[in-house]
Design a protein around this motif. Structure first.
Motif, short mmCIF file in Angstrom:
data_model
loop_
_atom_site.label_atom_id
_atom_site.label_comp_id
_atom_site.label_asym_id
_atom_site.label_seq_id
_atom_site.Cartn_x
_atom_site.Cartn_y
_atom_site.Cartn_z
N TYR A 169 0.74 -1.12 -0.08
CA TYR A 169 -0.04 -0.03 0.21
C TYR A 169 0.69 1.11 0.00
CZ TYR A 169 -2.90 -3.87 1.88
OH TYR A 169 -3.54 -5.07 2.16
N ALA A 174 -3.80 5.56 -0.64
CA ALA A 174 -4.83 5.51 0.61
C ALA A 174 -5.48 6.72 1.01
CB ALA A 174 -4.14 4.82 1.79
N TRP A 177 -8.99 6.48 0.13
CA TRP A 177 -10.12 5.48 0.34
C TRP A 177 -10.89 5.91 1.22
CZ3 TRP A 177 -5.34 1.51 1.63
CH2 TRP A 177 -4.96 1.03 0.33
N TRP A 182 -10.82 0.67 2.71
CA TRP A 182 -9.96 0.25 3.73
C TRP A 182 -10.25 -1.16 4.14
CZ3 TRP A 182 -5.42 1.78 5.77
CH2 TRP A 182 -5.30 3.04 5.36
N ASN A 185 -9.67 -4.34 -0.62
CA ASN A 185 -8.92 -3.77 -1.61
C ASN A 185 -8.29 -4.44 -2.65
OD1 ASN A 185 -6.60 -2.23 -3.22
ND2 ASN A 185 -7.87 -0.47 -2.44
N PRO A 190 -6.74 -3.69 3.82
CA PRO A 190 -5.73 -2.94 4.32
C PRO A 190 -5.81 -2.82 5.66
CG PRO A 190 -6.44 -2.13 2.17
CD PRO A 190 -7.42 -3.30 2.47
#
Length: 225
Positions: A169, A174, A177, A182, A185, A190
C-alpha cells in the motif's frame, strides 16, 4: 466483490473437516506426544465480551499418562479441533466459530470466538507472561528462578506470513480510500493487515527493550520466515 464485502473470503469447510478428521475427539488435556510439554497457550477473541480469551495449560505429558488441566476447570477442556478452528477464524478471511463445552459438573460454557490475533497477533508476550506467572506461583514443574531473571529465559519468536519488505500500500493510494476500500482492496483488507502487522511489531519492540534493559538482549531472537 460484493461477496468479499458481505462475507468471509473463505468458507473454511475443508479446513474444519481436515482438523476434525485428524484431531478426532482429543481434548486439551489429552497427551499428544511422549515428550514433556511445559506450557501450551492458545489465544482467541470473544465476540460476546469483546475481550481476549486464553486457553493456557500447564501440561506434564509422559508416555501413557494423561495430563490434567492446570486449574481443574473441565468446562474449558474443549476439543482440540474447536480450539484450532477458533484460532484460525481471522476476521474477513474465515468464519467466526461457535461451540459449547460441558464440564464434569454439568456446567456448560459457550464460546463465540475469532482468531486471537486481533488482540495478540504476536503471542510472544503472552507466552512470557504465562511463564512469569507460573514462576511467581513457584510452580514445581518449572525451573526455579526469579520471575524477572530474564537471563534464564531463551525466547525465539518465529514470524510467518507475507514478506514484510513487500510494498503493498502507499499513502498516495490510501489518501482516496473510504470505509469500503480500507476494508477491501484488490483481494486484501488494508485495515486488517495494518492493525495486525502493527500489533505484532510492537510486541517485538517491547520485548527487545525489556530484554535489553534486563541485560539479557542475547536471549531474545526474532526470526521472520
Amino acid at each position: 466483490m460484493m461477496n468479499a464485502v458481505l462475507g468471509p473470503k473463505y468458507d473454511g469447510k475443508y479446513l474444519r473437516s481436515l482438523v476434525r478428521e485428524n484431531l478426532e475427539d482429543k481434548r486439551l488435556h489429552d497427551p499428544l506426544t511422549h515428550i514433556v510439554i511445559q506450557l501450551l497457550i492458545s489465544t482467541y477473541f470473544n465476540l460476546l465480551s469483546l475481550r481476549p480469551t486464553r486457553f493456557a495449560l500447564s501440561l506434564f505429558v509422559r508416555a501413557h499418562a494423561r495430563a490434567l488441566l492446570k486449574d481443574g476447570s473441565t468446562s474449558k477442556d474443549a476439543l482440540l479441533s474447536d480450539t484450532c478452528i477458533s484460532t484460525s477464524a481471522a476476521p474477513t478471511y474465515v468464519l467466526a466459530h461457535y461451540f459449547e463445552n460441558k464440564g464434569s459438573g454439568g456446567e456448560v460454557r459457550f464460546f463465540h470466538l475469532i482468531d486471537g490475533g486481533v488482540a495478540a497477533n504476536n503471542p510472544t508476550l503472552v507466552a512470557i507472561s504465562e511463564v512469569t506467572k507460573e514462576l511467581s506461583r513457584d510452580n514445581p514443574d518449572f525451573f526455579q528462578t526469579k520471575p524477572l531473571d530474564y537471563a534464564q529465559f531463551l525466547v525465539i519468536s518465529l514470524g510467518t506470513g507475507s514478506v514484510k519488505t513487500q510494498e503493498i500500500y502507499s499513502a498516495k493510494a490510501a489518501a482516496g480510500w473510504g470505509v469500503l476500500r480500507w476494508l477491501y482492496n484488490k483481494g486484501n483488507s488494508p485495515l486488517v493487515d495494518t492493525l495486525s502487522q502493527a500489533s505484532a511489531d510492537m510486541v517485538d519492540v517491547h520485548n527487545s527493550i525489556v530484554f535489553q534493559a534486563l541485560k539479557s538482549k542475547d536471549n531474545f531472537l526474532r526470526i521472520q520466515v
